[in-house]
Every structure is written in structure tokens, then in C-alpha cells.
Scaffold this motif. Structure first.
Motif, short mmCIF file in Angstrom:
data_model
loop_
_atom_site.label_atom_id
_atom_site.label_comp_id
_atom_site.label_asym_id
_atom_site.label_seq_id
_atom_site.Cartn_x
_atom_site.Cartn_y
_atom_site.Cartn_z
N MET A 128 -4.21 2.80 16.24
CA MET A 128 -4.60 3.84 17.19
C MET A 128 -4.32 5.25 16.66
SD MET A 128 -5.84 2.12 19.68
CE MET A 128 -5.94 3.33 21.00
N ARG A 129 -3.56 5.33 15.56
CA ARG A 129 -3.17 6.64 15.03
C ARG A 129 -3.53 6.72 13.55
NH1 ARG A 129 0.24 5.35 19.05
NH2 ARG A 129 0.86 7.02 20.49
N GLN A 130 -4.14 7.81 13.16
CA GLN A 130 -4.55 8.00 11.77
C GLN A 130 -3.33 8.33 10.92
OE1 GLN A 130 -6.60 7.42 9.64
NE2 GLN A 130 -7.53 9.15 8.58
N GLY A 131 -3.13 7.55 9.86
CA GLY A 131 -2.00 7.78 8.98
C GLY A 131 -2.12 6.93 7.73
N PRO A 132 -1.20 7.09 6.79
CA PRO A 132 -1.24 6.28 5.57
C PRO A 132 -1.04 4.81 5.91
CG PRO A 132 0.84 7.47 5.76
CD PRO A 132 -0.05 8.01 6.82
N GLU A 182 -14.03 -2.59 -3.66
CA GLU A 182 -14.82 -2.48 -4.89
C GLU A 182 -15.53 -1.13 -4.96
OE1 GLU A 182 -17.38 -5.85 -4.85
OE2 GLU A 182 -15.82 -7.26 -5.54
N GLU A 183 -15.71 -0.51 -3.80
CA GLU A 183 -16.34 0.81 -3.74
C GLU A 183 -15.31 1.92 -3.67
OE1 GLU A 183 -18.91 0.69 -0.37
OE2 GLU A 183 -20.13 -0.96 -1.13
N GLU A 184 -14.30 1.74 -2.79
CA GLU A 184 -13.22 2.72 -2.65
C GLU A 184 -12.04 2.05 -1.97
OE1 GLU A 184 -14.08 5.95 0.01
OE2 GLU A 184 -15.48 4.74 1.19
N PRO A 185 -10.82 2.49 -2.25
CA PRO A 185 -9.64 1.83 -1.70
C PRO A 185 -9.46 2.11 -0.21
CG PRO A 185 -9.00 3.78 -2.93
CD PRO A 185 -10.47 3.59 -3.17
N LEU A 186 -8.79 1.18 0.46
CA LEU A 186 -8.36 1.39 1.84
C LEU A 186 -7.02 2.11 1.80
CD1 LEU A 186 -9.16 -2.21 3.09
CD2 LEU A 186 -10.25 -0.15 3.99
N VAL A 187 -6.97 3.34 2.30
CA VAL A 187 -5.73 4.10 2.18
C VAL A 187 -5.16 4.57 3.52
CG1 VAL A 187 -6.21 4.87 -0.17
CG2 VAL A 187 -7.02 6.25 1.77
N THR A 188 -5.95 4.53 4.59
CA THR A 188 -5.46 4.98 5.89
C THR A 188 -5.62 3.88 6.94
OG1 THR A 188 -7.54 5.88 6.75
CG2 THR A 188 -6.24 7.31 5.30
N THR A 189 -4.89 4.04 8.02
CA THR A 189 -4.99 3.09 9.13
C THR A 189 -6.41 3.08 9.71
OG1 THR A 189 -4.15 4.85 10.58
CG2 THR A 189 -2.56 3.22 9.78
N ARG A 190 -7.03 4.24 9.74
CA ARG A 190 -8.39 4.31 10.28
C ARG A 190 -9.37 3.56 9.38
NH1 ARG A 190 -10.03 10.10 11.87
NH2 ARG A 190 -8.48 9.61 13.46
N ASP A 191 -9.17 3.65 8.06
CA ASP A 191 -10.02 2.91 7.13
C ASP A 191 -10.02 1.43 7.48
OD1 ASP A 191 -10.56 5.19 5.65
OD2 ASP A 191 -9.05 4.77 4.11
#
Length: 325
Positions: A128-132, A182-191
Motif C-alpha cells: 500500500m506504500r511506495q518504497g524500496p 528480463e526487461e527491468e528489475p523489480l525495485v519498489t513495492t509498487r513495481d
């Protein structure tokens, strides 16, 4: 009774310890005893325990989280009866040894992630919160959720989401994670939350599609169930005669482990029929104290997190003074 509240570090939100009074009522039997709070958090249970102890009573607080240890250290500076151990409650034996405690009068475990951890976006626990995308209870140790998702193979990711989240679309989610990275890493909770939401074909009413996946990854990253099993074993080995183990769990995987562990100990040794043993040798050293306890309507109304809480209590029988006492 409405739980007491402890202010969080930002001074804005309030953290409520679930089943606060009930847990401490069951735990403290000797005001001059030695007790362990395995999950200090913000100190709600610990402060109430100290309020029940006399000048010769002592309490040890344990926590993985460096922020929780900061609060615990402040309490230790205020009250000489309180000490701190930074680590997992799987290390309970070591923590007790450092205090010089061969036995303790009670052990409390309040499992799972705490409200302050969920509310702090920088910790990465909440969809629910955007963060690393971190999710570590101790950010100074181990691999973050983002690092694990970037390196684990598809089968391992699917297995974790299924085993710890009981998510029926685990394979579909794992496949989507592999395709995305494969396209870009998942780095945030929103991702991660948005990816899971798009991968899940059927949504549960009143439940975010990423709930089970976030739970599963968090449990895996922090070795929560492995630590729980080790902590339960260590706790009962340290209980003095008449001492109690009080455990509050918040989801079915935790509660299943706690329920079976306590039930099997209370049953005692399962000996073959006809074996020449005395009644005392066949009797369990432990007993269950009452049935599983849940928060009442008033507490759930005041604190929605209490809705899923289940508390179980195990006691070492007072007549057994031998092993572990």
C-alpha cells in the motif's frame, strides 16, 4: 479492555499491542521472576510486564529490528530490570545464557510484522506504500526481497509464493516476475504490487491481489517459520516449573505450527502399549492453559489488526522439577 498505546518514533501514529492485557495476565505468575519478550517491537507488552514485576523481577527484550532495539535501549536506560538482546528469538538460549538464566518463568512471542514496520514505507513491507522492495526485519543482514527476486529461479519463486502465501496463482505470478526482470528489475513495492495485480486473473473481494505474495516473500526473506520452530523449542527447554509460553500469531501458517507444537507436548510421549512405565513417566511435563483466545469485538473495533490474532498458552507442570527447569 482497550489495549494501551505506545507512540511511534514519528510521533504521529500510535502502535497498539494486540491482546496486551490478556497476554501479560497469562504470562506473569511471579512478580520476582525472569521473563523474556521475544518480539519487543515498540515495547507495549514489555512495559506492561515491567509494571507487574517487583524490584527483583527481570525482563529481557529480544528483536531483530534495529529500530525496535533503539526503543528497547531507551527502556533499558530507564529501568535496570530490563535488558536487551539484538537478534532472533531462535537465539533465545544464547540470550538467556548472557543473562545467566538457566530457566525462566515465562516467554512471550507476538509474531509477524508490526504496525510500525508496515507503516514505514522505507522498509518495503507494504504493497500500500511506495518504497524500496526490502522486507528485511533487520536491513543490515541478509538478502533483500528485490535482490532475491532478481536472482531466484522461476520454480523457487513459485514454491515460496505457494508455500508461504498459499497463493493459487503462484506459478502465474512467478512467470510474470521472470518476464519482467528480463526487461527491468523489480525495485519498489509498487513495481511488485502492480505486476502481481496484473498477473492474477481472479480478484478476491476486499483483498488486494498482492497480499499473499508480499506475505510469502516476507516470511521467506526473514526465515520466520524456521525461526518460530527453533524459538518454540528453545523456549520450552528454558521454562521453569510452572513457567508459561504465550504465543500470539496472526496467520494460519504460524498458528498451525504453534498449535501442533503445543498439542504434541501436552500429549506427552506416545509409548507403545504394554511398555513397563509408571504413570508419572508417561505423563507430559506440559499442559495447555485453556483454549485458543481471540480478541473480543471491542478490541477488533479499536484495532483491525486484532481480527486475525490467536493466542495460545502452554505451561510446564509445576510438579516436574527435572529437565529444563
Amino acid at each position: 479492555m482497550t489495549p494501551r498505546r505506545d507512540k511511534e518514533s514519528d510521533g504521529q501514529k500510535l502502535h497498539q499491542s494486540v491482546l496486551l492485557d490478556a497476554a501479560v495476565d497469562f504470562l506473569v505468575s511471579d512478580s520476582n521472576g525472569n521473563y523474556i519478550d521475544c518480539t519487543f517491537g515498540r515495547g507495549g507488552h514489555s512495559r506492561l510486564i515491567l509494571g507487574r514485576l517487583g524490584e527483583n523481577g527481570h525482563l529481557l527484550g529480544i528483536d531483530k529490528d534495529p529500530e525496535a532495539i533503539g526503543f528497547a535501549s531507551e527502556l533499558a536506560a530507564e529501568d535496570a530490570r530490563f535488558s536487551v538482546f539484538h537478534g532472533s528469538f531462535a537465539e533465545l538460549a544464547q540470550a538467556a545464557d548472557e543473562q545467566g538464566w538457566p530457566a525462566v518463568d515465562g516467554v512471550l512471542m507476538d509474531l509477524g510484522v508490526s504496525s510500525p514496520q508496515l507503516d514505514d514505507a522505507t522498509r518495503g513491507f507494504s504493497f500500500m506504500r511506495q518504497g524500496p522492495l526490502d522486507m528485511r526485519m533487520n536491513p543490515q543482514q541478509g538478502m533483500s526481497a528485490a535482490e532475491w527476486l532478481a536472482s531466484a529461479d522461476e520454480k523457487d519463486i513459485a514454491d515460496v509464493i505457494w508455500r508461504y502465501g498459499e497463493e493459487r496463482f503462484s506459478r502465474r505470478i512467478a512467470r510474470a516476475i521472470i518476464g519482467r526482470r528480463e526487461e527491468e528489475p523489480l525495485v519498489t513495492t509498487r513495481d511488485l504490487a502492480e505486476l502481481v495485480s496484473s498477473a492474477v486473473p481472479k480478484k478476491e473481494k476486499h483483498k488486494h491481489p498482492a497480499t499473499r505474495t508480499f506475505q510469502a516473500i516476507r516470511i521467506y526473506i526473514n526465515r520466520e517459520l524456521e525461526d518460530l520452530e527453533a524459538g518454540l523449542e528453545a523456549a520450552v527447554e528454558r521454562l521453569a516449573a510452572g513457567g508459561r509460553l504465550v504465543v500470539i500469531s496472526f496467520h494460519s501458517l504460524e498458528d498451525r505450527i504453534v498449535k501442533r507444537f503445543m498439542r504434541d507436548l501436552a500429549r506427552g510421549p506416545q509409548l507403545p502399549r504394554g511398555l513397563p512405565v509408571t504413570a508419572s513417566e508417561a505423563e507430559s511435563q506440559f499442559r495447555l492453559v485453556g483454549k485458543a483466545i481471540k480478541a473480543d469485538v471491542a478490541e477488533v473495533s479499536d484495532n483491525v489488526r486484532a481480527r486475525s490474532a490467536v493466542m495460545r498458552v502452554l505451561e510446564r507442570r509445576a510438579q516436574h522439577q527435572g529437565e529444563g527447569a
